[in-house]
Design a protein around this motif. Sequence first.
Motif, PDB file in Angstrom:
ATOM      1  N   PRO A 120       0.798  -1.238   0.000  1.00 54.94           N
ATOM      2  CA  PRO A 120       0.000   0.000   0.000  1.00 54.94           C
ATOM      3  C   PRO A 120       0.828   1.284   0.000  1.00 54.94           C
ATOM      4  N   LEU A 121       2.152   1.155   0.089  1.00 51.41           N
ATOM      5  CA  LEU A 121       3.023   2.341   0.152  1.00 51.41           C
ATOM      6  C   LEU A 121       3.766   2.563  -1.162  1.00 51.41           C
ATOM      7  N   THR A 122       3.467   1.752  -2.161  1.00 48.01           N
ATOM      8  CA  THR A 122       4.227   1.819  -3.411  1.00 48.01           C
ATOM      9  C   THR A 122       3.285   1.691  -4.610  1.00 48.01           C
ATOM     10  N   LYS A 123       3.849   1.911  -5.812  1.00 49.66           N
ATOM     11  CA  LYS A 123       3.090   1.644  -7.040  1.00 49.66           C
ATOM     12  C   LYS A 123       3.199   0.171  -7.412  1.00 49.66           C
ATOM     13  N   MET A 124       4.264  -0.471  -6.949  1.00 44.94           N
ATOM     14  CA  MET A 124       4.438  -1.902  -7.205  1.00 44.94           C
ATOM     15  C   MET A 124       5.391  -2.458  -6.149  1.00 44.94           C
ATOM     16  N   ALA A 125       5.048  -3.615  -5.594  1.00 46.24           N
ATOM     17  CA  ALA A 125       5.940  -4.300  -4.653  1.00 46.24           C
ATOM     18  C   ALA A 125       6.040  -5.739  -5.113  1.00 46.24           C
ATOM     19  N   HIS A 126       7.277  -6.231  -5.292  1.00 42.83           N
ATOM     20  CA  HIS A 126       7.443  -7.490  -6.003  1.00 42.83           C
ATOM     21  C   HIS A 126       8.624  -8.264  -5.446  1.00 42.83           C
ATOM     22  N   GLN A 127       8.411  -9.578  -5.242  1.00 46.72           N
ATOM     23  CA  GLN A 127       9.525 -10.427  -4.837  1.00 46.72           C
ATOM     24  C   GLN A 127      10.122 -11.095  -6.072  1.00 46.72           C
ATOM     25  N   ILE A 128      11.434 -11.031  -6.199  1.00 47.21           N
ATOM     26  CA  ILE A 128      12.105 -11.668  -7.334  1.00 47.21           C
ATOM     27  C   ILE A 128      12.350 -13.132  -6.977  1.00 47.21           C
ATOM     28  N   VAL A 129      11.946 -14.035  -7.850  1.00 54.08           N
ATOM     29  CA  VAL A 129      12.083 -15.457  -7.511  1.00 54.08           C
ATOM     30  C   VAL A 129      13.002 -16.210  -8.478  1.00 54.08           C
ATOM     31  N   SER A 130      13.494 -15.502  -9.503  1.00 54.04           N
ATOM     32  CA  SER A 130      14.383 -16.184 -10.447  1.00 54.04           C
ATOM     33  C   SER A 130      15.338 -15.168 -11.066  1.00 54.04           C
ATOM     34  N   PRO A 131      16.641 -15.489 -11.095  1.00 55.79           N
ATOM     35  CA  PRO A 131      17.604 -14.510 -11.639  1.00 55.79           C
ATOM     36  C   PRO A 131      17.304 -14.090 -13.078  1.00 55.79           C
ATOM     37  N   VAL A 132      16.852 -15.000 -13.927  1.00 59.16           N
ATOM     38  CA  VAL A 132      16.692 -14.617 -15.341  1.00 59.16           C
ATOM     39  C   VAL A 132      15.625 -13.548 -15.549  1.00 59.16           C
ATOM     40  N   THR A 133      14.728 -13.389 -14.583  1.00 60.80           N
ATOM     41  CA  THR A 133      13.687 -12.361 -14.746  1.00 60.80           C
ATOM     42  C   THR A 133      14.177 -10.971 -14.307  1.00 60.80           C
ATOM     43  N   ILE A 134      15.357 -10.920 -13.701  1.00 61.18           N
ATOM     44  CA  ILE A 134      15.808  -9.648 -13.111  1.00 61.18           C
ATOM     45  C   ILE A 134      15.882  -8.496 -14.129  1.00 61.18           C
ATOM     46  N   PRO A 135      16.481  -8.695 -15.318  1.00 57.28           N
ATOM     47  CA  PRO A 135      16.566  -7.537 -16.237  1.00 57.28           C
ATOM     48  C   PRO A 135      15.196  -6.948 -16.579  1.00 57.28           C
ATOM     49  N   SER A 136      14.229  -7.789 -16.872  1.00 56.28           N
ATOM     50  CA  SER A 136      12.919  -7.232 -17.250  1.00 56.28           C
ATOM     51  C   SER A 136      12.193  -6.647 -16.039  1.00 56.28           C
ATOM     52  N   ILE A 137      12.340  -7.265 -14.876  1.00 56.88           N
ATOM     53  CA  ILE A 137      11.663  -6.718 -13.685  1.00 56.88           C
ATOM     54  C   ILE A 137      12.248  -5.350 -13.308  1.00 56.88           C
ATOM     55  N   VAL A 138      13.549  -5.221 -13.410  1.00 51.64           N
ATOM     56  CA  VAL A 138      14.169  -3.931 -13.063  1.00 51.64           C
ATOM     57  C   VAL A 138      13.729  -2.845 -14.057  1.00 51.64           C
ATOM     58  N   ARG A 139      13.703  -3.191 -15.344  1.00 51.78           N
ATOM     59  CA  ARG A 139      13.237  -2.214 -16.344  1.00 51.78           C
ATOM     60  C   ARG A 139      11.802  -1.781 -16.025  1.00 51.78           C
TER      61      ARG A 139
END
Length: 549
Positions: A120-139
């Motif tokens: 409720p304090l952000t526009k998006m809050a997300h847990q990263i569960v796999s390294p390969v998704t990191i580039p797209s999640i960060v973008r």
Amino acid sequence: MKGADLLVAALENEGVKQVFGIPGEENLDVVEALRRSSIKLVLTRHEQAAAFMAATHGRLTGEAGVCLSTLGPGALNLTTGAAYALLGAMPMVMITGQKGILSRKQARFQVVDVVSTMAPLTKMAHQIVSPVTIPSIVREAFRIAQQERPGPVHLELPEDIAGEKAPAVSPVPRHTVAPPVAPPAALDEAFELILQAERPLVMLGAAASRPHLAHALSDFVRRLQIPFFNTQMGKGAVAGGSGLYMGTAALSERDYVHQAIDRADLIICIGHDTVEKPPFLMGPMGPKVLHVGYLPATVEEVYFPHAELVGDVGPTLELLADRLEGRLPNAGALSPLREQILACIGDRATESRYPLTPQRIVHDVRQVMPEDGIVTLDNGMYKIWFARNYRTRVANTLLLDNALATMGAGLPSAIMAAMLYRDRRVLAVCGDGGFMMNSQEMETATRLGLNLVVLVLQDNAFGMIRWKQAVDGFGDFGMTFTDPDFVAYAKADGAKGSRVDSAEDLVPTLEAAFAGGGVHLVSVPVDYSESARVLVDELRGHAAEWQYP
Ligand SMILES: Cc1ncc(C[n+]2csc(CCOP(=O)(O)OP(=O)(O)O)c2C)c(N)n1
Ligand SMILES: [Mg+2]
């Protein structure tokens, strides 16, 4: 390559130059990746301050600032900063650690559900569960943080994902997106409204202070010649010297600037964000309101526009000005009120009383700050005085928080400003209460070798609440404390310190502090009796006496 390396490469891809915060053991892979990167790790002494700094980076540049913390306790310390960025519309990316999610060798030690806390304090809050998704999640995190309405995003990177071996996935390239301008039908409606107005006013709200908007706004005001006022957070959006500034609506009603607001028949509200304390109260009888914003207006009891121009504000205003320039004989109808309003506001600005009046402090600060000097405010009684009385001529030169209005952000936001603009004067103005909420960051400022002056206003009290207590007829109770010796306090952190001993002393003390360089704390005793005299008694009485031209 590990998950942490992918994260840091993705941050580099976003142009991140520094990450603020305090790591924990769960972040050590990230710290190692940072050590081998172009990104600087700026240690703070409290995570809250790191978030204030990162948010201020976003506010001043439009590019999300980044902060980092451990799990549990560290992450929870970021929450006030998250709310500050959310309400203040400041782009920020928060990265927090977590215990491994694939195994639980430490049971629940230090584990709290940070993602749910941040939701409720952000526009998006997300847990990263796999390294390969990191580039797209960060973008995606940066896109969401930076696009209108900007704000904070939270990413949780668990320890095992950060340390996991991963293929070298490339960062996702950035591209610019040009948001749409308001559609022709809405422009037609706005055009008619403004053309028909007999006493128009422009109001600049919080979103008017977006860093890229300064030029377009100044242009619009100059071309239309309609006088303008601003909200507290809209202060400084238009380059000065226009002769059209009518004042700042720091109170919701009855201030001098409301003499113009109350007589207007149309208010063009540019970038108003209802997170701010209302600059005026709409009612059934009041002026028509045209909302111009990146996003549609949020309707409130006190804000319900009659028409809206929604789209990229700069180009939308340009289209409007193209059609209206030179066609508004009534543009200056309210301008004759200007001199009287500004004269009332400027009253008693040079009194020699000691302790100093807030008016004198604002006046003297303006004397020592060049046009492009940046003043950052903490939250306290003086915020109203600076909002009303401090004239700005360059965009984003008075940073104040009229959204979360938290204490403790004045010094961290000044540190960020001083890091970004090493050749400009930067002054933090704090109350003795608010300064102590993040005063540990004096060490951060000296460690970073910044040039920064901190002005601490001493009334040995939570003055703003004490004032409200008195105004509301309560007894004087529970608001006072004893200050430390601020000069010694500054010196203990390797900074310099001075105390102002007479009204005439403030300007030379501040001048010497800036000239000397480094981090310098100046403490000044303040006499807040003026707050009741002016902001209550005088304003209550003036409406009846006001002379309309
Ligand atoms: C974190 C936080 N706690 C409490 C408040 C409520 N509050 C607003 S102003 C204020 C007093 C500020 O005191 P000080 O910093 O000394 O400034 P002064 O008003 O005395 O100049 C308080 C307690 C707040 N805005 N933020
Ligand atoms: Mg105080």
